[in-house]
Enzyme design. Structure first.
Site, PDB file in Angstrom:
ATOM      1  N   ALA A  77       0.827  -1.214   0.000  1.00 44.60           N
ATOM      2  CA  ALA A  77       0.000   0.000   0.000  1.00 44.60           C
ATOM      3  C   ALA A  77       0.857   1.259   0.000  1.00 44.60           C
ATOM      4  O   ALA A  77       0.445   2.301  -0.517  1.00 44.60           O
ATOM      5  CB  ALA A  77      -0.925  -0.009   1.216  1.00 44.60           C
TER       6      ALA A  77
ATOM      7  N   GLU B  60       3.547   1.679  -6.864  1.00 48.12           N
ATOM      8  CA  GLU B  60       3.962   0.754  -7.925  1.00 48.12           C
ATOM      9  C   GLU B  60       3.929   1.388  -9.308  1.00 48.12           C
ATOM     10  O   GLU B  60       4.708   1.038 -10.185  1.00 48.12           O
ATOM     11  CB  GLU B  60       3.056  -0.488  -7.920  1.00 48.12           C
ATOM     12  CG  GLU B  60       3.184  -1.362  -6.693  1.00 48.12           C
ATOM     13  CD  GLU B  60       2.336  -0.862  -5.531  1.00 48.12           C
ATOM     14  OE1 GLU B  60       2.448  -1.411  -4.442  1.00 48.12           O
ATOM     15  OE2 GLU B  60       1.556   0.113  -5.746  1.00 48.12           O
TER      16      GLU B  60
ATOM     17  N   ASP C  18      29.599  26.382 -27.374  1.00 51.47           N
ATOM     18  CA  ASP C  18      30.609  26.557 -28.400  1.00 51.47           C
ATOM     19  C   ASP C  18      30.206  27.747 -29.271  1.00 51.47           C
ATOM     20  O   ASP C  18      29.059  28.199 -29.218  1.00 51.47           O
ATOM     21  CB  ASP C  18      30.693  25.277 -29.235  1.00 51.47           C
ATOM     22  CG  ASP C  18      31.867  25.275 -30.191  1.00 51.47           C
ATOM     23  OD1 ASP C  18      32.851  25.980 -29.909  1.00 51.47           O
ATOM     24  OD2 ASP C  18      31.792  24.583 -31.216  1.00 51.47           O
TER      25      ASP C  18
ATOM     26  N   ASP D 237      29.454  20.982 -31.603  1.00 53.48           N
ATOM     27  CA  ASP D 237      29.184  20.277 -32.853  1.00 53.48           C
ATOM     28  C   ASP D 237      30.359  19.460 -33.355  1.00 53.48           C
ATOM     29  O   ASP D 237      30.213  18.629 -34.229  1.00 53.48           O
ATOM     30  CB  ASP D 237      28.777  21.269 -33.956  1.00 53.48           C
ATOM     31  CG  ASP D 237      29.862  22.290 -34.236  1.00 53.48           C
ATOM     32  OD1 ASP D 237      30.838  22.366 -33.468  1.00 53.48           O
ATOM     33  OD2 ASP D 237      29.731  23.025 -35.233  1.00 53.48           O
TER      34      ASP D 237
ATOM     35  N   ASP E 258      34.307  18.410 -29.067  1.00 49.12           N
ATOM     36  CA  ASP E 258      33.330  18.694 -28.008  1.00 49.12           C
ATOM     37  C   ASP E 258      32.824  17.431 -27.312  1.00 49.12           C
ATOM     38  O   ASP E 258      32.169  17.522 -26.273  1.00 49.12           O
ATOM     39  CB  ASP E 258      32.119  19.442 -28.598  1.00 49.12           C
ATOM     40  CG  ASP E 258      32.490  20.800 -29.133  1.00 49.12           C
ATOM     41  OD1 ASP E 258      33.235  21.512 -28.454  1.00 49.12           O
ATOM     42  OD2 ASP E 258      32.051  21.146 -30.243  1.00 49.12           O
TER      43      ASP E 258
ATOM     44  N   ASN F  80      -2.023   6.886  -1.524  1.00 52.47           N
ATOM     45  CA  ASN F  80      -1.366   5.875  -0.681  1.00 52.47           C
ATOM     46  C   ASN F  80      -1.771   6.050   0.775  1.00 52.47           C
ATOM     47  O   ASN F  80      -1.915   5.074   1.521  1.00 52.47           O
ATOM     48  CB  ASN F  80       0.158   5.986  -0.818  1.00 52.47           C
ATOM     49  CG  ASN F  80       0.665   5.291  -2.064  1.00 52.47           C
ATOM     50  OD1 ASN F  80      -0.070   5.160  -3.034  1.00 52.47           O
ATOM     51  ND2 ASN F  80       1.903   4.857  -2.045  1.00 52.47           N
TER      52      ASN F  80
ATOM     53  N   GLU G 154      -5.057   4.565   1.255  1.00 58.34           N
ATOM     54  CA  GLU G 154      -5.027   3.110   1.320  1.00 58.34           C
ATOM     55  C   GLU G 154      -4.490   2.615   2.670  1.00 58.34           C
ATOM     56  O   GLU G 154      -4.929   1.588   3.189  1.00 58.34           O
ATOM     57  CB  GLU G 154      -4.146   2.560   0.189  1.00 58.34           C
ATOM     58  CG  GLU G 154      -4.715   2.818  -1.203  1.00 58.34           C
ATOM     59  CD  GLU G 154      -3.688   2.616  -2.299  1.00 58.34           C
ATOM     60  OE1 GLU G 154      -4.085   2.602  -3.476  1.00 58.34           O
ATOM     61  OE2 GLU G 154      -2.482   2.501  -1.980  1.00 58.34           O
TER      62      GLU G 154
ATOM     63  N   ASP H 255      -5.004   4.773 -11.523  1.00 57.33           N
ATOM     64  CA  ASP H 255      -4.223   5.986 -11.260  1.00 57.33           C
ATOM     65  C   ASP H 255      -3.173   6.314 -12.312  1.00 57.33           C
ATOM     66  O   ASP H 255      -2.764   7.466 -12.441  1.00 57.33           O
ATOM     67  CB  ASP H 255      -3.517   5.865  -9.904  1.00 57.33           C
ATOM     68  CG  ASP H 255      -4.452   6.253  -8.760  1.00 57.33           C
ATOM     69  OD1 ASP H 255      -5.591   6.650  -9.068  1.00 57.33           O
ATOM     70  OD2 ASP H 255      -4.042   6.155  -7.605  1.00 57.33           O
TER      71      ASP H 255
END
Length: 935
Positions: A308, A312, A354, A656, A660, A722, A725, A755
């Site tokens: 509970a 999850e 840059d 680029d 880099d 929660n 619950e 949910d």
């Protein structure tokens, strides 16, 4: 003798100390390079090449060790929530095996928990898995074939077979296959931008030079770069991973991916929630045992309490919500390769950008032409010959002479989506483009005045001269550095007349050149003279010149960059230019785009960074000044990124080029250019700008900030239920009720069935209007701040009181003693159905409440997020099915509810929304009193 010289070749190729690789050959005269590398002007013999190939290996970068797909998938199960649930599932399976008689509900719980873990892992894997191909992209940049001398014969050999001592042949358009020492150079120039970030041709020489930084050796060419002009020969001294390109590869491979702020905060939250769940489960187990409950039922009950408390659905919701942000950014031309980079960009406090190709277009463009005291503006940018020269007639001869004195050529687009490009030196390409803008057909002009002699540019004279046959004889066309060329001029052309140059004239030319240079322009002077015959001496061709004028050019900033920089400033983001270019050029571009606005920015070169210790660098970065870092190497960039991160900054790095890549990978978020960038940069980065536009960064920051806000919204939504619950379970335990008011399987149905979709819809809320007017949040700010926790307790508490009251009202109204209740008692089945339905209904209204922090739902619009209403409707429909469909009743132990039950639950379900609206109104009134405005 052979052993000694071969050892020299080994040291130069990378087998010896790192410092001796280029240094061993750059100081030598060209004639001595052959003996130092144990070769000859005819190149290696095939036998020697095969022997060295066996010793040094192929000329390729090592393939990276990639984690197998199965390990990538298994990594999803190492998430703390997943571990807790796996343990819970295993224990439940064990409990089922030990039960006498075995209860189907225990097995259903074990299977359900395991299914949740597998589902979350599958979603996370599908969203997160992307192969890291940085090293493969580096290897792809290495040319596949090259021209080489073997035993005096010219061969086309695979680049992978090059070895130290090979003599390679270089021509314009070639890609360089290995690190080489130039031994012959004929107008040879290379583009080192992939390694240095500088977008200009660099002349090469065969002469000895002083030892220094490898990439500054003018008598060397390096793997991954391109020959843009001239021709030459060079001897290979390093191959594969021993090259400068290989050095960047090692930096990129060694740089770990940095954990984003969200990763760190979710990890902290997971530990705390898991700890609370385990502690509460253990407490419930300890409470029920003394009450006479047997061990296994008490254990299963404790697992239900733990389930509970564990959200999850959070991992799946988080992954998919980030994916929604990814899709939104893709519509704004920002391709996000790693989901968590979405949120990291929204929390960015520093952007290290840059210059070339990021702020600018990487295309030299003439913007001003000066002649006879007048400046002529030039429109249009890039290599496309679109635009015009203001009042072009007086400067047409100047541009004709400049265009004739060029080796480059313009290449038109070859197909849809292609762009104009330059084959050869980019500066010369800019001269050809401006000539076309002035109405000149340079192909026709070159045909009318064919070239007969050339004196190539060199760094001492700083001039280039070509001699052409014209109708009246022969003419020398000269271009070069203003000071050097002006010193050779005796006359100047004004309105078609040739007049002697006075000291006053010279001062005017110098002042004009300085004025152009102060604007960040690269300045060239152009002159001509008539010569006697097609083969004049260089001294004759470059003396007694007639000055035609000056040309100023630059790599123009992208037009949208200025607005993007201003947006980042408003958002409280510090922008630091980190470039390999010259400080003056960097500052000029920074001023044009708004990175620098004050009179005295702090400009630090790579050499200056080398002299700084860690504390000095930290002090430099701590100053709120406008900062430019110029002439920096990949190591410098990484050092700066690490220093910012030590200060608690969230650092984004743009770039680029291949140079880099290490910093892009090491940053909190690396941003590469998609159209003009290298494969290396794109693969190292977490995000790629498909349109190469810096403006897309500002748009992505806005979306990233919205993602974080939305994550907080659905966290409040998920965790508040929660509490709804858990509290009934605790109340039943302490009241002595023998059964649970809501089973673990029902909890899983709520968490994943009812949910998840509303939480995803909350994750899709659009950004609030003022999101870019707020400062970045602190890296230390918790995802679960006190305000968030307070709201969770507020909404969850209301929900918990309501469903607990409904359960006991239904149980007590039946008049059945607590001890007589079993799982099959109809009243009990109805009561747990009402608890589940009460939570689902209250969550429907809870979702509407958490959409905004202060704004009323009426102002935000009840129907402005139709996906949220549809998701809530789906949850309610699922609950109706659980209540009325016999197959689902058997799984969940539920019973049908009548209309009166639904009416009571609906009325109680609205309480979280009504209470939160009262809270928001109170906050608005408080804010209004502070600001003196109506609420």
């Amino acid at each position: 003798m052979r052993t000694t010289t071969h050892a020299s070749a080994r040291a130069a190729a990378g087998g010896g100390p790192a410092a001796s690789r280029p240094a061993a050959v750059v100081r030598l005269a060209a004639a001595d390079v052959f003996s130092a590398l144990d070769t000859s002007r005819r190149g290696l013999t095939p036998e020697q090449a095969a022997e060295r190939l066996a010793e040094y290996g192929e000329n390729r970068l090592p393939r990276p060790r990639r984690r197998p797909v199965r390990r990538e998938l298994l990594a999803q199960f190492r998430d703390l929530f997943a571990v807790v649930l796996l343990v819970a599932s295993a224990i439940t399976f064990l409990a089922y095996g030990l039960q006498e008689p075995r209860e189907a509900g225990t097995l259903q719980l074990a299977v359900a928990i395991l299914a949740v873990v597998v589902l979350n892992a599958g979603i996370g894997f599908a969203q997160e898995y992307s192969a890291e191909r940085t090293a493969q992209a580096l290897a792809a940049m290495v040319p596949q074939a090259c021209r080489v001398l073997r035993g005096g014969e010219r061969l086309d050999a695979p680049a992978r077979e090059l070895v130290p001592g090979d003599v390679v042949l270089l021509e314009a358009g070639d890609a360089v296959s290995a690190d080489c020492r130039v031994v012959e150079a004929h107008e040879l120039a290379v583009d080192n931008a992939p390694l240095t970030g500088e977008s200009q041709a660099a002349g090469r020489t065969a002469e000895a030079v002083a030892a220094g930084p490898a990439l500054e050796a003018r008598n060397c060419v390096f793997m991954g770069t391109d020959v843009v002009a001239g021709s030459g020969r060079a001897v290979v001294f390093a191959t594969g991973a021993s090259t400068e390109f290989g050095r960047i590869y090692r930096l990129a491979a060694a740089a770990p991916r940095q954990r984003t702020p969200l990763q760190r905060q979710v990890a902290v939250m997971a530990r705390r929630v898991a700890g609370a769940a385990l502690a509460t489960g253990a407490l419930m187990f300890a409470v029920r045992l003394p009450a006479g409950e047997s061990v296994l039922p008490s254990f299963v009950f404790a697992l239900g309490v733990m389930v509970a408390l564990v959200p999850e659905g959070l991992p799946a919701t988080l992954s998919v919500s980030l994916a929604i942000g990814v899709r939104r950014m893709a519509r704004r031309q920002a391709l996000v390769k790693q989901l968590l980079a979405v949120e990291a960009l929204g929390s960015t406090t520093v952007v290290c950008t840059d210059k070339t190709g990021t702020l600018t277009q990487a295309e030299m463009t003439v913007t001003r032409v000066w002649a006879a005291g007048s400046t002529h503006e030039v429109t249009g940018v890039g290599y496309a010959p679109r635009g015009e020269v203001g009042d072009a007639a007086p400067v047409r001869e100047l541009l004709r002479v400049a265009g004739l004195c060029c080796d480059a050529r313009l290449v038109p687009p070859s197909g849809p989506g292609e762009r104009w490009r330059v084959l050869g030196d980019t500066t010369e390409g800019a001269l050809l483009v401006v000539a076309a803008k002035a109405g000149l057909d340079m192909e026709a002009e070159a045909a009318a005045a064919p070239r007969v002699t050339v004196f190539p540019f060199d760094s001492r004279r700083k001039l280039m001269t070509t001699v052409h046959r014209i109708a009246t004889g022969h003419q020398a066309c000269v271009k070069g550095a203003p000071a050097e060329l002006l010193a050779r001029c005796t006359h100047a052309e004004r309105d078609g007349r040739r007049e002697p140059v006075t000291e006053r004239d010279r001062a005017a030319v110098v002042a004009a050149g300085d004025g152009l240079a102060s604007q960040g322009l690269r300045v060239l002077a152009v002159a001509r003279r008539e010569v006697d015959g097609p083969r004049p001496t260089r001294q004759e061709a470059e003396s007694g010149l007639v000055l035609l004028g000056l040309v100023g050019m630059l790599d123009p900033p992208r037009p949208e960059v200025t607005e993007a920089v201003a947006a980042c400033r408003r958002a409280g983001i510090r922008i630091v230019m980190v470039t390999g270019d010259h400080p003056l050029t960097g500052e000029a571009v920074a001023r044009r785009v708004g990175i620098v606005r004050g009179p005295d920015p702090v400009v630090v070169t790579g050499a200056g960074l080398d002299t700084m210790g860690g504390e000095q660098l930290d002090a430099l970065l701590a100053e709120p000044s406008e900062l430019l870092l110029c002439r920096v190497s990949p190591e410098h960039k990484m050092r700066v990124v690490e220093a910012f991160q030590r200060r608690g900054e969230v650092v984004a790095v743009t770039g680029d080029g291949a140079n880099d890549a290490p910093a892009l990978k090491h940053a909190d978020i690396g941003v590469a250019m998609g159209a003009g960038g290298t494969d290396v940069a794109r693969e190292a980065a977490a995000m790629v700008l498909l349109d190469d536009s810096f403006a897309s960064i500002a748009a992505a920051v806005r979306l990233g900030r919205a993602v974080y806000q939305n994550i907080r919204k659905f966290l409040v939504y998920l965790f508040s239920h929660n509490i709804g619950e858990l509290v009934p379970i605790l109340a039943a335990t302490f009241a002595g009720f023998p059964l649970v008011p809501i089973s673990a399987v029902q909890i899983l149905a709520i968490d994943l069935g009812s949910d998840v979709l509303p939480a995803l819809a909350l994750g899709a809320e659009p950004p609030e209007p003022d999101v870019m007017d707020r400062p970045p949040r602190s890296r230390r700010e918790r995802l679960f701040s006190a305000a968030v926790m307070g709201r969770v307790l507020f909404l969850g508490g209301i929900q918990a009181v309501c469903v607990t009251a409904v359960f006991f009202w239904h149980v007590l109204a039946s008049g059945i003693p607590f001890d007589d209740f079993t799982k099959d008692t109809p009243v009990y089945r109805e009561a747990i159905t009402m608890v589940q339905a009460g939570i689902v209904l209250s969550q429907f209204f809870n979702a509407l409440a958490v959409r905004t922090d202060r704004q009323s739902i009426r102002t935000a619009g009840l129907f402005s997020n139709p996906a949220l209403l549809a998701a809530g409707g789906f949850g309610l429909a699922l609950m109706v099915a659980v209540s009325y469909l016999p197959p689902l009743q058997a799984v969940f132990g539920t019973a049908p509810l009548d209309a009166e039950d639904w009416a009571v639950l609906a009325a109680l379900g609205t309480l979280p929304l009504l209470a939160d609206e009262i809270r928001k109104a109170s906050l608005r009134r408080r804010d209004a009193r502070r600001e003196g405005a109506p609420p």
